[in-house]
Structures are given as structure tokens and as C-alpha cells.
Design an enzyme around this catalytic site. Structure first.
Site, PDB file in Angstrom:
ATOM      1  CB  SER A 177      12.404  68.974  43.445  1.00 14.78           C
ATOM      2  OG  SER A 177      12.827  70.249  43.000  1.00 14.78           O
ATOM      3  CE  LYS A 209       9.960  71.199  40.158  1.00 16.10           C
ATOM      4  NZ  LYS A 209      10.236  70.327  41.316  1.00 16.10           N
TER       5      LYS A 209
END
Length: 257
Positions: A51, A113
Site C-alpha cells: 500500500s 500511511k
């Protein structure tokens, strides 16, 4: 057995006991140092998914600075409930930070993230393009990348350099500008929360999914990802990463931007 022999046997046993005690003491010091280092200094994490490609690759081992955002219960392993959520040496992340955080509603799992939206910001995606507070975030095409991802699927993506408000530049992957989360409603980041996105924009489950990850509460921050220490990246993926004799030395000791 003579008295002399008994005395020699006794002397032989004492050094053996002393060596065992010293070894146990040394092991105890090592364990204590590790616990203090990983709790109050830099936590060690590994990257299990794609990701955050191309910034972080599957198999990367990273150090995360816990002091960057201060300490609370989520700074410790297993999130002990007797430690409060209020933070000691509290500090806020900056836009563009790569942050590790935990989500109690996701079995207290840790995630990583990039901080895209700060409290009070508006975030929206239109046609694959990111808008922050109504302004289009600039991106510059770098190259086309073809590779085999960690699950064995062939991927064809475009690599861009994105420039966030404030000047942070980082690389992103885009498979298409027509993916499910490339057109969204307007998100308004609540106070005390952050909007997180993966750099692999079409391969990341992040704050765009309000019913899954959603906005991330300040209390849930663990630390800022600062450096990759080493990597078990699969050199057969086909990316331009320095891999002499199959070892991804190009991923060793690199700053995370």
C-alpha cells in the site's frame, strides 16, 4: 577422593556458576535495553503489503520514531489499558509524514500511511487527482513501471512525483485515474484526527474508506517512520532496485521521505 581433589572440584564448579550468572545478567541487560529502546526510542516494524509503494516495499524493515508525536498507551506493545490515551511530550504530525498508527476497531493492528489531511482540512479526489482545501495537488509524471507484486500479480502503473501543500515531495503509483476511490465525496477532517492515504493510490485501503479505516484519531498515532534499516524485498519483482547477488542493498539504511 583426596582433600586436594575435592578442593579442585569445588574450584571448578565456582567458575561455571559465575559464568552462568554473568551470562544471565548480560541477557537481562540486553532485553532491558531492547524494551527501553523500542518503547521510548525507535520501534521496529516490517512492511507486509504494497500500500505504500514505491516509498516502502514489501519486506522493508523500518525504524519508527516514537518521540516524534509523544507517548501514550499506544506507544507500548499490546496497548496496555492502564496507561492513558493522553500523550506525554505531545506533538502533532506534519502533512507528508509517513506515520504508523494503531486502530482499536481493527483488532489493535498497526498500519502505515502518509498524512495527507490535517484537522479542519477538506479532502477530495476527482478523476484520480487529489484536492486539498479546494486546491489541486500538483503531480509530475516520472515513468511507467511494470513489475510483479508480492502476491505474484503483474502490475502496470504510472509513477508520479506529488507535491503537497507545504512543499513535501514524494512518489506515488497510479494504475488508473478511474478506480473506485478516484472520485469521492468531500471529506472534512474532524478536529483531533488525520486523513491518511497510501502512496500506492489504487492499492491502498485508507481514510477514503470511512467505514473501514476512516479518519485516524491523534491518540492512535504510534510514531513517524524515519528510515529503512534493511529489507527482505523480493528482487525478482523487476523494479530498478540495487540487488547484487539477490540482496536488495538499495533498500538498506535509506531515509523515508
Amino acid at each position: 577422593m583426596t582433600e586436594d581433589t575435592k578442593e579442585l572440584a569445588g574450584e571448578a564448579k565456582k567458575p561455571a556458576k559465575n559464568e552462568a550468572a554473568v551470562l544471565l545478567k548480560d541477557l537481562g541487560v540486553i532485553v532491558l535495553f531492547y524494551l527501553v529502546f523500542t518503547t521510548f526510542g525507535w520501534g521496529s516494524f516490517h512492511i507486509p503489503s504494497g500500500s505504500m509503494e514505491p516509498t516502502l516495499e514489501v519486506g522493508d524493515r523500518i525504524f519508527v520514531s516514537k518521540l516524534s508525536y509523544g507517548y501514550n498507551r499506544f506507544s507500548f506493545n499490546f496497548d496496555p489499558s492502564f496507561i492513558p490515551e493522553s500523550r506525554l511530550f505531545d506533538d502533532a504530525p506534519e502533512r507528508g509524514d509517513v506515520a504508523v498508527f494503531t486502530l482499536p476497531h481493527r483488532n489493535h493492528n498497526d498500519f502505515i500511511k502518509r498524512v495527507i489531511g490535517l484537522p479542519g482540512d477538506t479532502i477530495q479526489l476527482k478523476g484520480g487527482r487529489l484536492y486539498i482545501n479546494g486546491d489541486l495537488v500538483q503531480r509530475t509524471f516520472i515513468r511507467d513501471v511494470n513489475y510483479t507484486d508480492y502476491s505474484g500479480h503483474e502490475r502496470r502503473v504510472k509513477e508520479y512525483e506529488e507535491t503537497l501543500p507545504g512543499g513535501v515531495k514524494h512518489r506515488i503509483y497510479e494504475r488508473t485515474d478511474r478506480a473506485p476511490y478516484d472520485n469521492t465525496s468531500l471529506y472534512v477532517v474532524p478536529q483531533g484526527h488525520y486523513f491518511m492515504m497510501g502512496d500506492n493510490r489504487d492499492g491502498s485501503a485508507d481514510s477514503r474508506e470511512l467505514g473501514n479505516m476512516g479518519f485516524v484519531k491523534h491518540a492512535y498515532l504510534v510514531g513517524r517512520a524515519d528510515v529503512t534499516t534493511f529489507s527482505l524485498y523480493d528482487c525478482d519483482q523487476g523494479k530498478e532496485i540495487t540487488c547484487p547477488i539477490g540482496v536488495p542493498l538499495g533498500r538498506f539504511f535509506t531515509l523515508i521521505k
